[in-house]
Design a protein around this motif. Structure first.
Motif, short mmCIF file in Angstrom:
data_model
loop_
_atom_site.label_atom_id
_atom_site.label_comp_id
_atom_site.label_asym_id
_atom_site.label_seq_id
_atom_site.Cartn_x
_atom_site.Cartn_y
_atom_site.Cartn_z
N GLU A 142 -107.48 29.96 -91.92
CA GLU A 142 -106.23 29.92 -92.03
C GLU A 142 -105.76 28.42 -92.88
OE1 GLU A 142 -103.39 31.11 -92.46
OE2 GLU A 142 -102.62 31.79 -90.38
N GLY A 143 -104.37 28.70 -93.67
CA GLY A 143 -103.98 27.75 -94.53
C GLY A 143 -102.41 28.05 -94.95
N VAL A 144 -101.86 27.11 -95.62
CA VAL A 144 -100.38 27.25 -95.86
C VAL A 144 -100.85 26.99 -97.30
CG1 VAL A 144 -99.72 24.99 -95.58
CG2 VAL A 144 -98.27 26.74 -95.80
N TYR A 145 -100.02 28.06 -98.04
CA TYR A 145 -100.09 28.29 -99.71
C TYR A 145 -98.59 28.28 -100.20
CZ TYR A 145 -104.91 29.03 -98.75
OH TYR A 145 -106.31 28.97 -98.54
N GLU B 30 -102.99 25.71 -102.60
CA GLU B 30 -102.79 25.14 -101.06
C GLU B 30 -101.65 23.86 -101.09
OE1 GLU B 30 -106.59 23.59 -99.95
OE2 GLU B 30 -107.42 25.66 -99.61
N HIS B 31 -100.95 24.11 -99.96
CA HIS B 31 -99.72 23.24 -99.90
C HIS B 31 -100.17 21.78 -99.74
CE1 HIS B 31 -95.55 21.90 -99.35
NE2 HIS B 31 -95.94 21.22 -98.22
N VAL B 32 -100.88 21.47 -99.13
CA VAL B 32 -101.21 19.78 -98.73
C VAL B 32 -101.94 19.16 -99.97
CG1 VAL B 32 -102.36 18.36 -97.20
CG2 VAL B 32 -101.24 20.21 -96.29
N ASP B 33 -103.15 19.86 -100.17
CA ASP B 33 -103.85 18.91 -101.57
C ASP B 33 -103.66 19.71 -102.69
OD1 ASP B 33 -105.43 21.55 -101.52
OD2 ASP B 33 -107.04 20.77 -100.36
N PRO C 180 -97.35 18.48 -93.80
CA PRO C 180 -96.19 19.28 -94.28
C PRO C 180 -96.42 20.86 -94.32
CG PRO C 180 -96.82 17.28 -95.87
CD PRO C 180 -97.70 17.40 -94.64
N ASP C 181 -95.47 21.35 -93.84
CA ASP C 181 -95.60 22.79 -93.57
C ASP C 181 -94.17 23.82 -94.07
OD1 ASP C 181 -96.06 25.59 -92.94
OD2 ASP C 181 -96.74 25.11 -90.72
#
Length: 529
Positions: free
Chosen positions: A27-30, A80-83, A290-291
């Motif tokens: 899973e990951g936020v994009y 990817e949102h974070v990195d 952050p999300d």
């Protein structure tokens, strides 16, 4: 196309009119960027579904609000949102247009999706003057609440941005305040909330109720548009902290009060005594990460309890606001056939009140021919644009909000209209088509109040099989009841259909309407005694 090395996260295989297709096991936020600007964010596994083309792929569909913009060409980046690791980068064409895709509103202001999937004007890239105006309003509202003994503080995304980065969150679109009441009974909490509402209105703010325990203040920006500032109530009931509209959690009073401080955009603002604990009950233990695609997973038990205590008074309001926001070009001043029929029947009416006034076409026309014209509507957007157009045209029309889901609003507006001097006529063009049974019951109550002095109520109705052609949103908002049901409800409330006319369609897309004149004669007689 440029992608990173093979990884367990998302590997994008296709972007087309349906959405983003790909594979991956983690899973990951994009983020999805159009021409270097973030437009949308998603969680790959949570928000995807099996793709029809391949069993090994999953499809994340485009948000419904974004689909209409997908006609043209844009450089699409998925990262990817974070990195910010890029997993897709290519130019994609959608539809038949060869032009560049521009996700903006009618005035050319950039839009991006918020956590609900709706397109909004987010803070990122906004005018600093608008940011300062919002912060000024936050400080003024906090001071106004302190005047009446309410110690409020930033909450939800506003507190999150302050504690995590000291700034407004770029992908957020409004601001939030909360307060924890010392009261514990839902009835007392509602009374206190309306006391806050009245005080804010006295300070000159435009206030819209979210529920009996939450409200929204509208802050006007440099270009005349508005941004919301929500004020949420909270309280300890039977040892549990309930926060409108998503939270039920174990927290101690000492973790909230006395308030501490936080810094937001260089300004010192109040914060819960244990801001970290407050943010954890709001967003979970990973709140520091952050999300922009965060979804509240509100338990059914919490939602039902808050609904039962405080909500049920704003069904479909956001949909109606969006619907009327599409029709914000000023209408031509001229009567609809229905308005002309009422004018011919009521030549001596001093005041014409249109319930469910929408764009205000009939209201503006009645004002232009010398009547006192009042428009009442559920939508804040309709009310705002109606008053704006009346001012631009130099007309004395007045638009106000009426919530037929809220008996308090029905009784207050009913008393106000009833006390207007002179002869009145009340119109409702297609209003009953957009109300459920409860809304209609409250509308008949309003009519009964106003009709006590003999005032006639003029209705334009349409049967369920005669809706006409509308877009998807308009169709979803229409719930017409058969005419026989309306007559039965009118008579059960003490009214009588005095006159009925059938209007045949004037065009292929037009339905067949029925015009009615309804009176509440027995109440008028009782009032005269």
């Amino acid at each position: 196309m440029n992608t990173t090395e093979e990884r367990a996260g998302l590997r994008v295989t296709r972007i087309d009119q349906q959405g983003v297709s790909g594979s991956g096991t983690e899973e990951g936020v994009y983020d999805v960027l159009f021409d270097d600007r973030r437009i949308w964010s998603f969680w790959f596994l949570r928000d995807s579904q099996p793709a029809e083309r391949s069993k090994s792929e999953r499809l994340v569909p485009w948000p419904r609000s974004l689909v209409k913009y997908l006609d043209g060409t844009a450089r699409i980046v998925v990262r990817e949102h974070v990195d910010e690791t890029v997993v897709f980068d290519d130019h994609i064409s959608f539809g038949d247009s060869t032009g560049s895709i521009s996700v903006t509103d009618r005035e050319g202001r950039p839009l991006a999706t918020d956590k609900t999937g709706e397109l909004q004007r987010v803070f990122a890239g906004g005018d600093p003057r608008d940011r300062d105006a919002l912060l000024d309003t936050i400080e003024d509202v906090l001071e106004g609440l302190r005047e009446i003994g309410i110690e409020a503080f930033p909450a939800y995304g506003t507190l999150l941005g302050a504690v995590r980065n000291g700034t407004l969150i770029g992908h957020d679109s409004d601001a939030d305040l909360a307060y924890v009441s010392r009261l514990t009974s839902p009835v007392d909490l509602i009374r206190e909330s309306y006391r806050i509402d009245r005080h804010l209105r006295e300070r000159g703010y435009s206030v819209q109720r979210h529920s009996a325990f939450a409200m929204k203040i509208y802050v006007e920006e440099e270009d005349g548009s508005e941004r919301g500032l929500d004020v949420f109530g909270a309280a300890f009931v039977d040892g549990t902290l309930y926060v409108m509209g998503e939270i039920a959690a174990d927290l101690d009073w000492s973790q909230v009060y006395p308030l501490g401080t936080t810094t937001l955009e260089g300004r010192t603002l109040p914060a819960p005594a244990d801001a970290d604990a407050w943010l954890e009950i709001t967003y979970g233990p990973s709140w520091r990460v952050p999300d922009p695609a965060f979804h509240f997973g509100t338990p059914t038990s919490t939602r039902r309890r808050l609904d039962g205590w405080f909500r049920g008074t704003r069904r479909f309001r956001d949909d109606w606001d969006r619907y009327w926001n599409r029709a914000r070009n000023r209408p031509k001043v001229g009567p609809t056939p229905f308005a002309q029929w009422v004018a011919d029947a009521e030549p001596d009416a001093d005041t014409v009140v249109d319930v469910g006034s929408g764009r205000g076409i009939d209201v503006l026309w009645n004002a232009s021919v010398g009547k006192r014209a009042i428009g009442l509507d559920y939508s804040h957007t309709a009310e705002r644009y109606g008053n704006k157009w009346a001012a631009e045209l130099g007309l004395g029309a007045e638009f106000a909000m009426l919530n037929l889901c809220d008996m308090r609003s029905v009784l207050a507006i009913g008393a106000w209209v009833s006390r207007q001097p002179g002869r009145k006529a009340v119109t409702a063009r297609l209003l009953t088509c957009s109300l459920d049974r409860r809304g209609r019951r409250n509308f008949w109550r309003l009519c009964r109040m106003i009709g006590r002095d003999g005032t006639c109520i003029y209705l334009q109705v349409v049967d369920p099989d005669q809706r006409g052609t509308r877009d998807d949103l308009g169709q979803r908002l229409l719930r017409p009841a058969p005419e026989s049901v309306l007559v039965e409800e009118i008579e059960a409330s003490g009214g009588r259909v005095r006159e009925r006319q059938v209007q045949e369609p004037s065009g292929i897309a037009e339905p067949r309407y029925t015009w009615m004149v309804v009176t509440w004669e027995k109440y008028a007689s009782a009032s005269a005694q």
